[in-house]
Scaffold this active site. Structure first.
Site, PDB file in Angstrom:
ATOM      1  N   LYS A  55      10.246 -24.340  -5.999  1.00 15.62           N
ATOM      2  CA  LYS A  55      11.373 -25.045  -5.379  1.00 15.62           C
ATOM      3  C   LYS A  55      11.179 -26.555  -5.492  1.00 15.62           C
ATOM      4  O   LYS A  55      12.113 -27.297  -5.768  1.00 15.62           O
ATOM      5  CB  LYS A  55      11.527 -24.604  -3.912  1.00 15.62           C
ATOM      6  CG  LYS A  55      12.135 -23.213  -3.797  1.00 15.62           C
ATOM      7  CD  LYS A  55      11.972 -22.573  -2.440  1.00 15.62           C
ATOM      8  CE  LYS A  55      12.398 -21.089  -2.521  1.00 15.62           C
ATOM      9  NZ  LYS A  55      12.105 -20.323  -1.303  1.00 15.62           N
ATOM     10  N   GLN A  99       9.996 -20.775   4.555  1.00 11.32           N
ATOM     11  CA  GLN A  99       9.639 -19.737   3.584  1.00 11.32           C
ATOM     12  C   GLN A  99       9.256 -18.455   4.329  1.00 11.32           C
ATOM     13  O   GLN A  99       8.375 -18.464   5.181  1.00 11.32           O
ATOM     14  CB  GLN A  99       8.468 -20.220   2.703  1.00 11.32           C
ATOM     15  CG  GLN A  99       8.093 -19.265   1.591  1.00 11.32           C
ATOM     16  CD  GLN A  99       9.222 -19.060   0.567  1.00 11.32           C
ATOM     17  OE1 GLN A  99       9.843 -20.007   0.099  1.00 11.32           O
ATOM     18  NE2 GLN A  99       9.493 -17.809   0.247  1.00 11.32           N
ATOM     19  N   ASP A 122      19.436 -22.137   3.492  1.00 12.96           N
ATOM     20  CA  ASP A 122      19.202 -20.732   3.166  1.00 12.96           C
ATOM     21  C   ASP A 122      20.340 -19.836   3.657  1.00 12.96           C
ATOM     22  O   ASP A 122      20.443 -18.683   3.243  1.00 12.96           O
ATOM     23  CB  ASP A 122      17.887 -20.260   3.811  1.00 12.96           C
ATOM     24  CG  ASP A 122      16.767 -20.108   2.798  1.00 12.96           C
ATOM     25  OD1 ASP A 122      17.079 -20.036   1.585  1.00 12.96           O
ATOM     26  OD2 ASP A 122      15.602 -20.043   3.212  1.00 12.96           O
TER      27      ASP A 122
END
Ligand code: NDP
Length: 295
Positions: A55, A99, A122
């Site tokens: 990322k 994460q 997200d």
């Protein structure tokens, strides 16, 4: 004979990243603001560390600033929440990503709820998921992997409206939001999961299959209606003595069989995978544009 078109996620993702690079620099020049993404990683899972590194590299490649908080496995929930609150208040940060999975002693729900929805790139905050499910409501962000699946269909000119779609898997991060998105696109959607009886009879009715299960080669050619479109989200390591790593990655769908019967198929790797990160960059850019009211 293989006849399916290969849906090349790698090249579509590259195209999207190029578009984002251009927008990021246009924004910098016009108003002097650079989009920023903060990633919180807790613990030392190898796969998670790889995703976080990828990322960061992707951010660098399009000119998005990246910030990272790496906390030890035995951190307390409070410590994670402190970092989230810092990023929530930091105007240089337009997107915050935690994460997953978190260590088992942490309450995932509590932590994800702490991310400001305006920075929830997200799309996992329950308010964003709730709006995704409701007619006439707009989520601020849509989860990246399912969004990437739909984007592939759009960019390949595959129409969704009125089609019969089957999603295999119902996880919060892929299957469930994929089903909601397909429904928003006017498909008629059926969700297959581990308790479904005769899944292959259901998938055989589908014009479009999105599979997000995590079982190598589970979906065989006989599960697929001739001419169907197959989006394979699964990323599954299988032993391979010929590979230097001792394993290779395959999808949920038996690729060789699917190629003979479907009209279009995503490969693994090189299908949905690269799209996920492209959508994360895209969500971060749109977040920065939204806070700056930059069109
Ligand atoms: P989860 O394990 O959270 O969910 C799997 C889902 O599949 C569950 O809903 C489960 O049903 C269902 N399932 C399990 N076994 C079967 C079966 N035999 N028949 C039908 N359904 C079954 O996985 P994720 O959604 O997180 O990930 C799915 C796959 O996608 C994995 O391979 C993962 O690596 C990959 N992935 C890829 C990404 C990408 O960027 N391309 C991003 C995220 C994930 P039930 O609910 O009943 O338990």
């Amino acid at each position: 004979e293989a006849s399916a078109k290969v849906i090349d996620g790698k090249s579509v993702a590259k195209q999207i990243r190029d578009e984002i690079t251009a927008e990021v620099s246009r924004m910098k020049e016009a108003i002097g603001v650079t989009p920023g993404l903060a990633v919180i990683l807790v613990g030392d899972r190898k796969d998670s560390a790889t995703y976080v590194r990828n990322k960061k590299t992707a951010c660098d490649s399009v000119g998005i600033n990246s910030f990272e908080a790496h906390l030890p496995e035995d951190s307390s929930e409070g410590e994670v929440l402190k970092f989230i609150s810092g990023f929530n208040d930091d105007p240089a940060v337009h997107g915050i990503l935690v994460q997953l999975p978190l260590p088992s002693h942490m309450n995932e729900q509590k932590i994800l709820n702490a991310v400001r929805i305006e920075k929830d790139v997200d799309g996992f905050h329950p308010l964003n998921i709730g709006r995704l499910a409701m007619r006439g409501r707009e989520p601020l962000f849509v989860p990246c992997t399912p969004k990437g699946c739909i984007e592939l269909l759009h960019r390949y000119g595959i129409s969704i409206k009125g089609k019969s779609a089957v999603v295999i898997g119902r996880s919060n991060i892929v299957g469930m939001p994929a089903a909601l998105l397909l429904q928003r696109e006017d498909a008629t959607v059926t969700v297959v999961h581990s308790r479904t009886k005769n899944p292959e009879e259901i998938t055989r009715q589908a014009d479009i299959i999105i599979s997000a299960v995590g079982q190598p080669n589970m979906v065989r050619g006989s599960w697929i209606k001739p001419g169907a479109v197959i989006i394979d989200v699964g990323i599954n390591p299988v032993e391979d003595a010929k590979s230097p790593r001792g394993y290779r990655l395959v999808g949920d769908v038996c690729y060789e069989e699917a190629c003979k019967i479907a009209s279009a198929v995503t490969p693994v790797p090189g299908g949905v995978g690269p799209m996920t990160i492209a959508m994360l960059l895209s969500n971060t850019l749109s977040s920065a544009k939204r806070t700056q009211n930059f069109k």
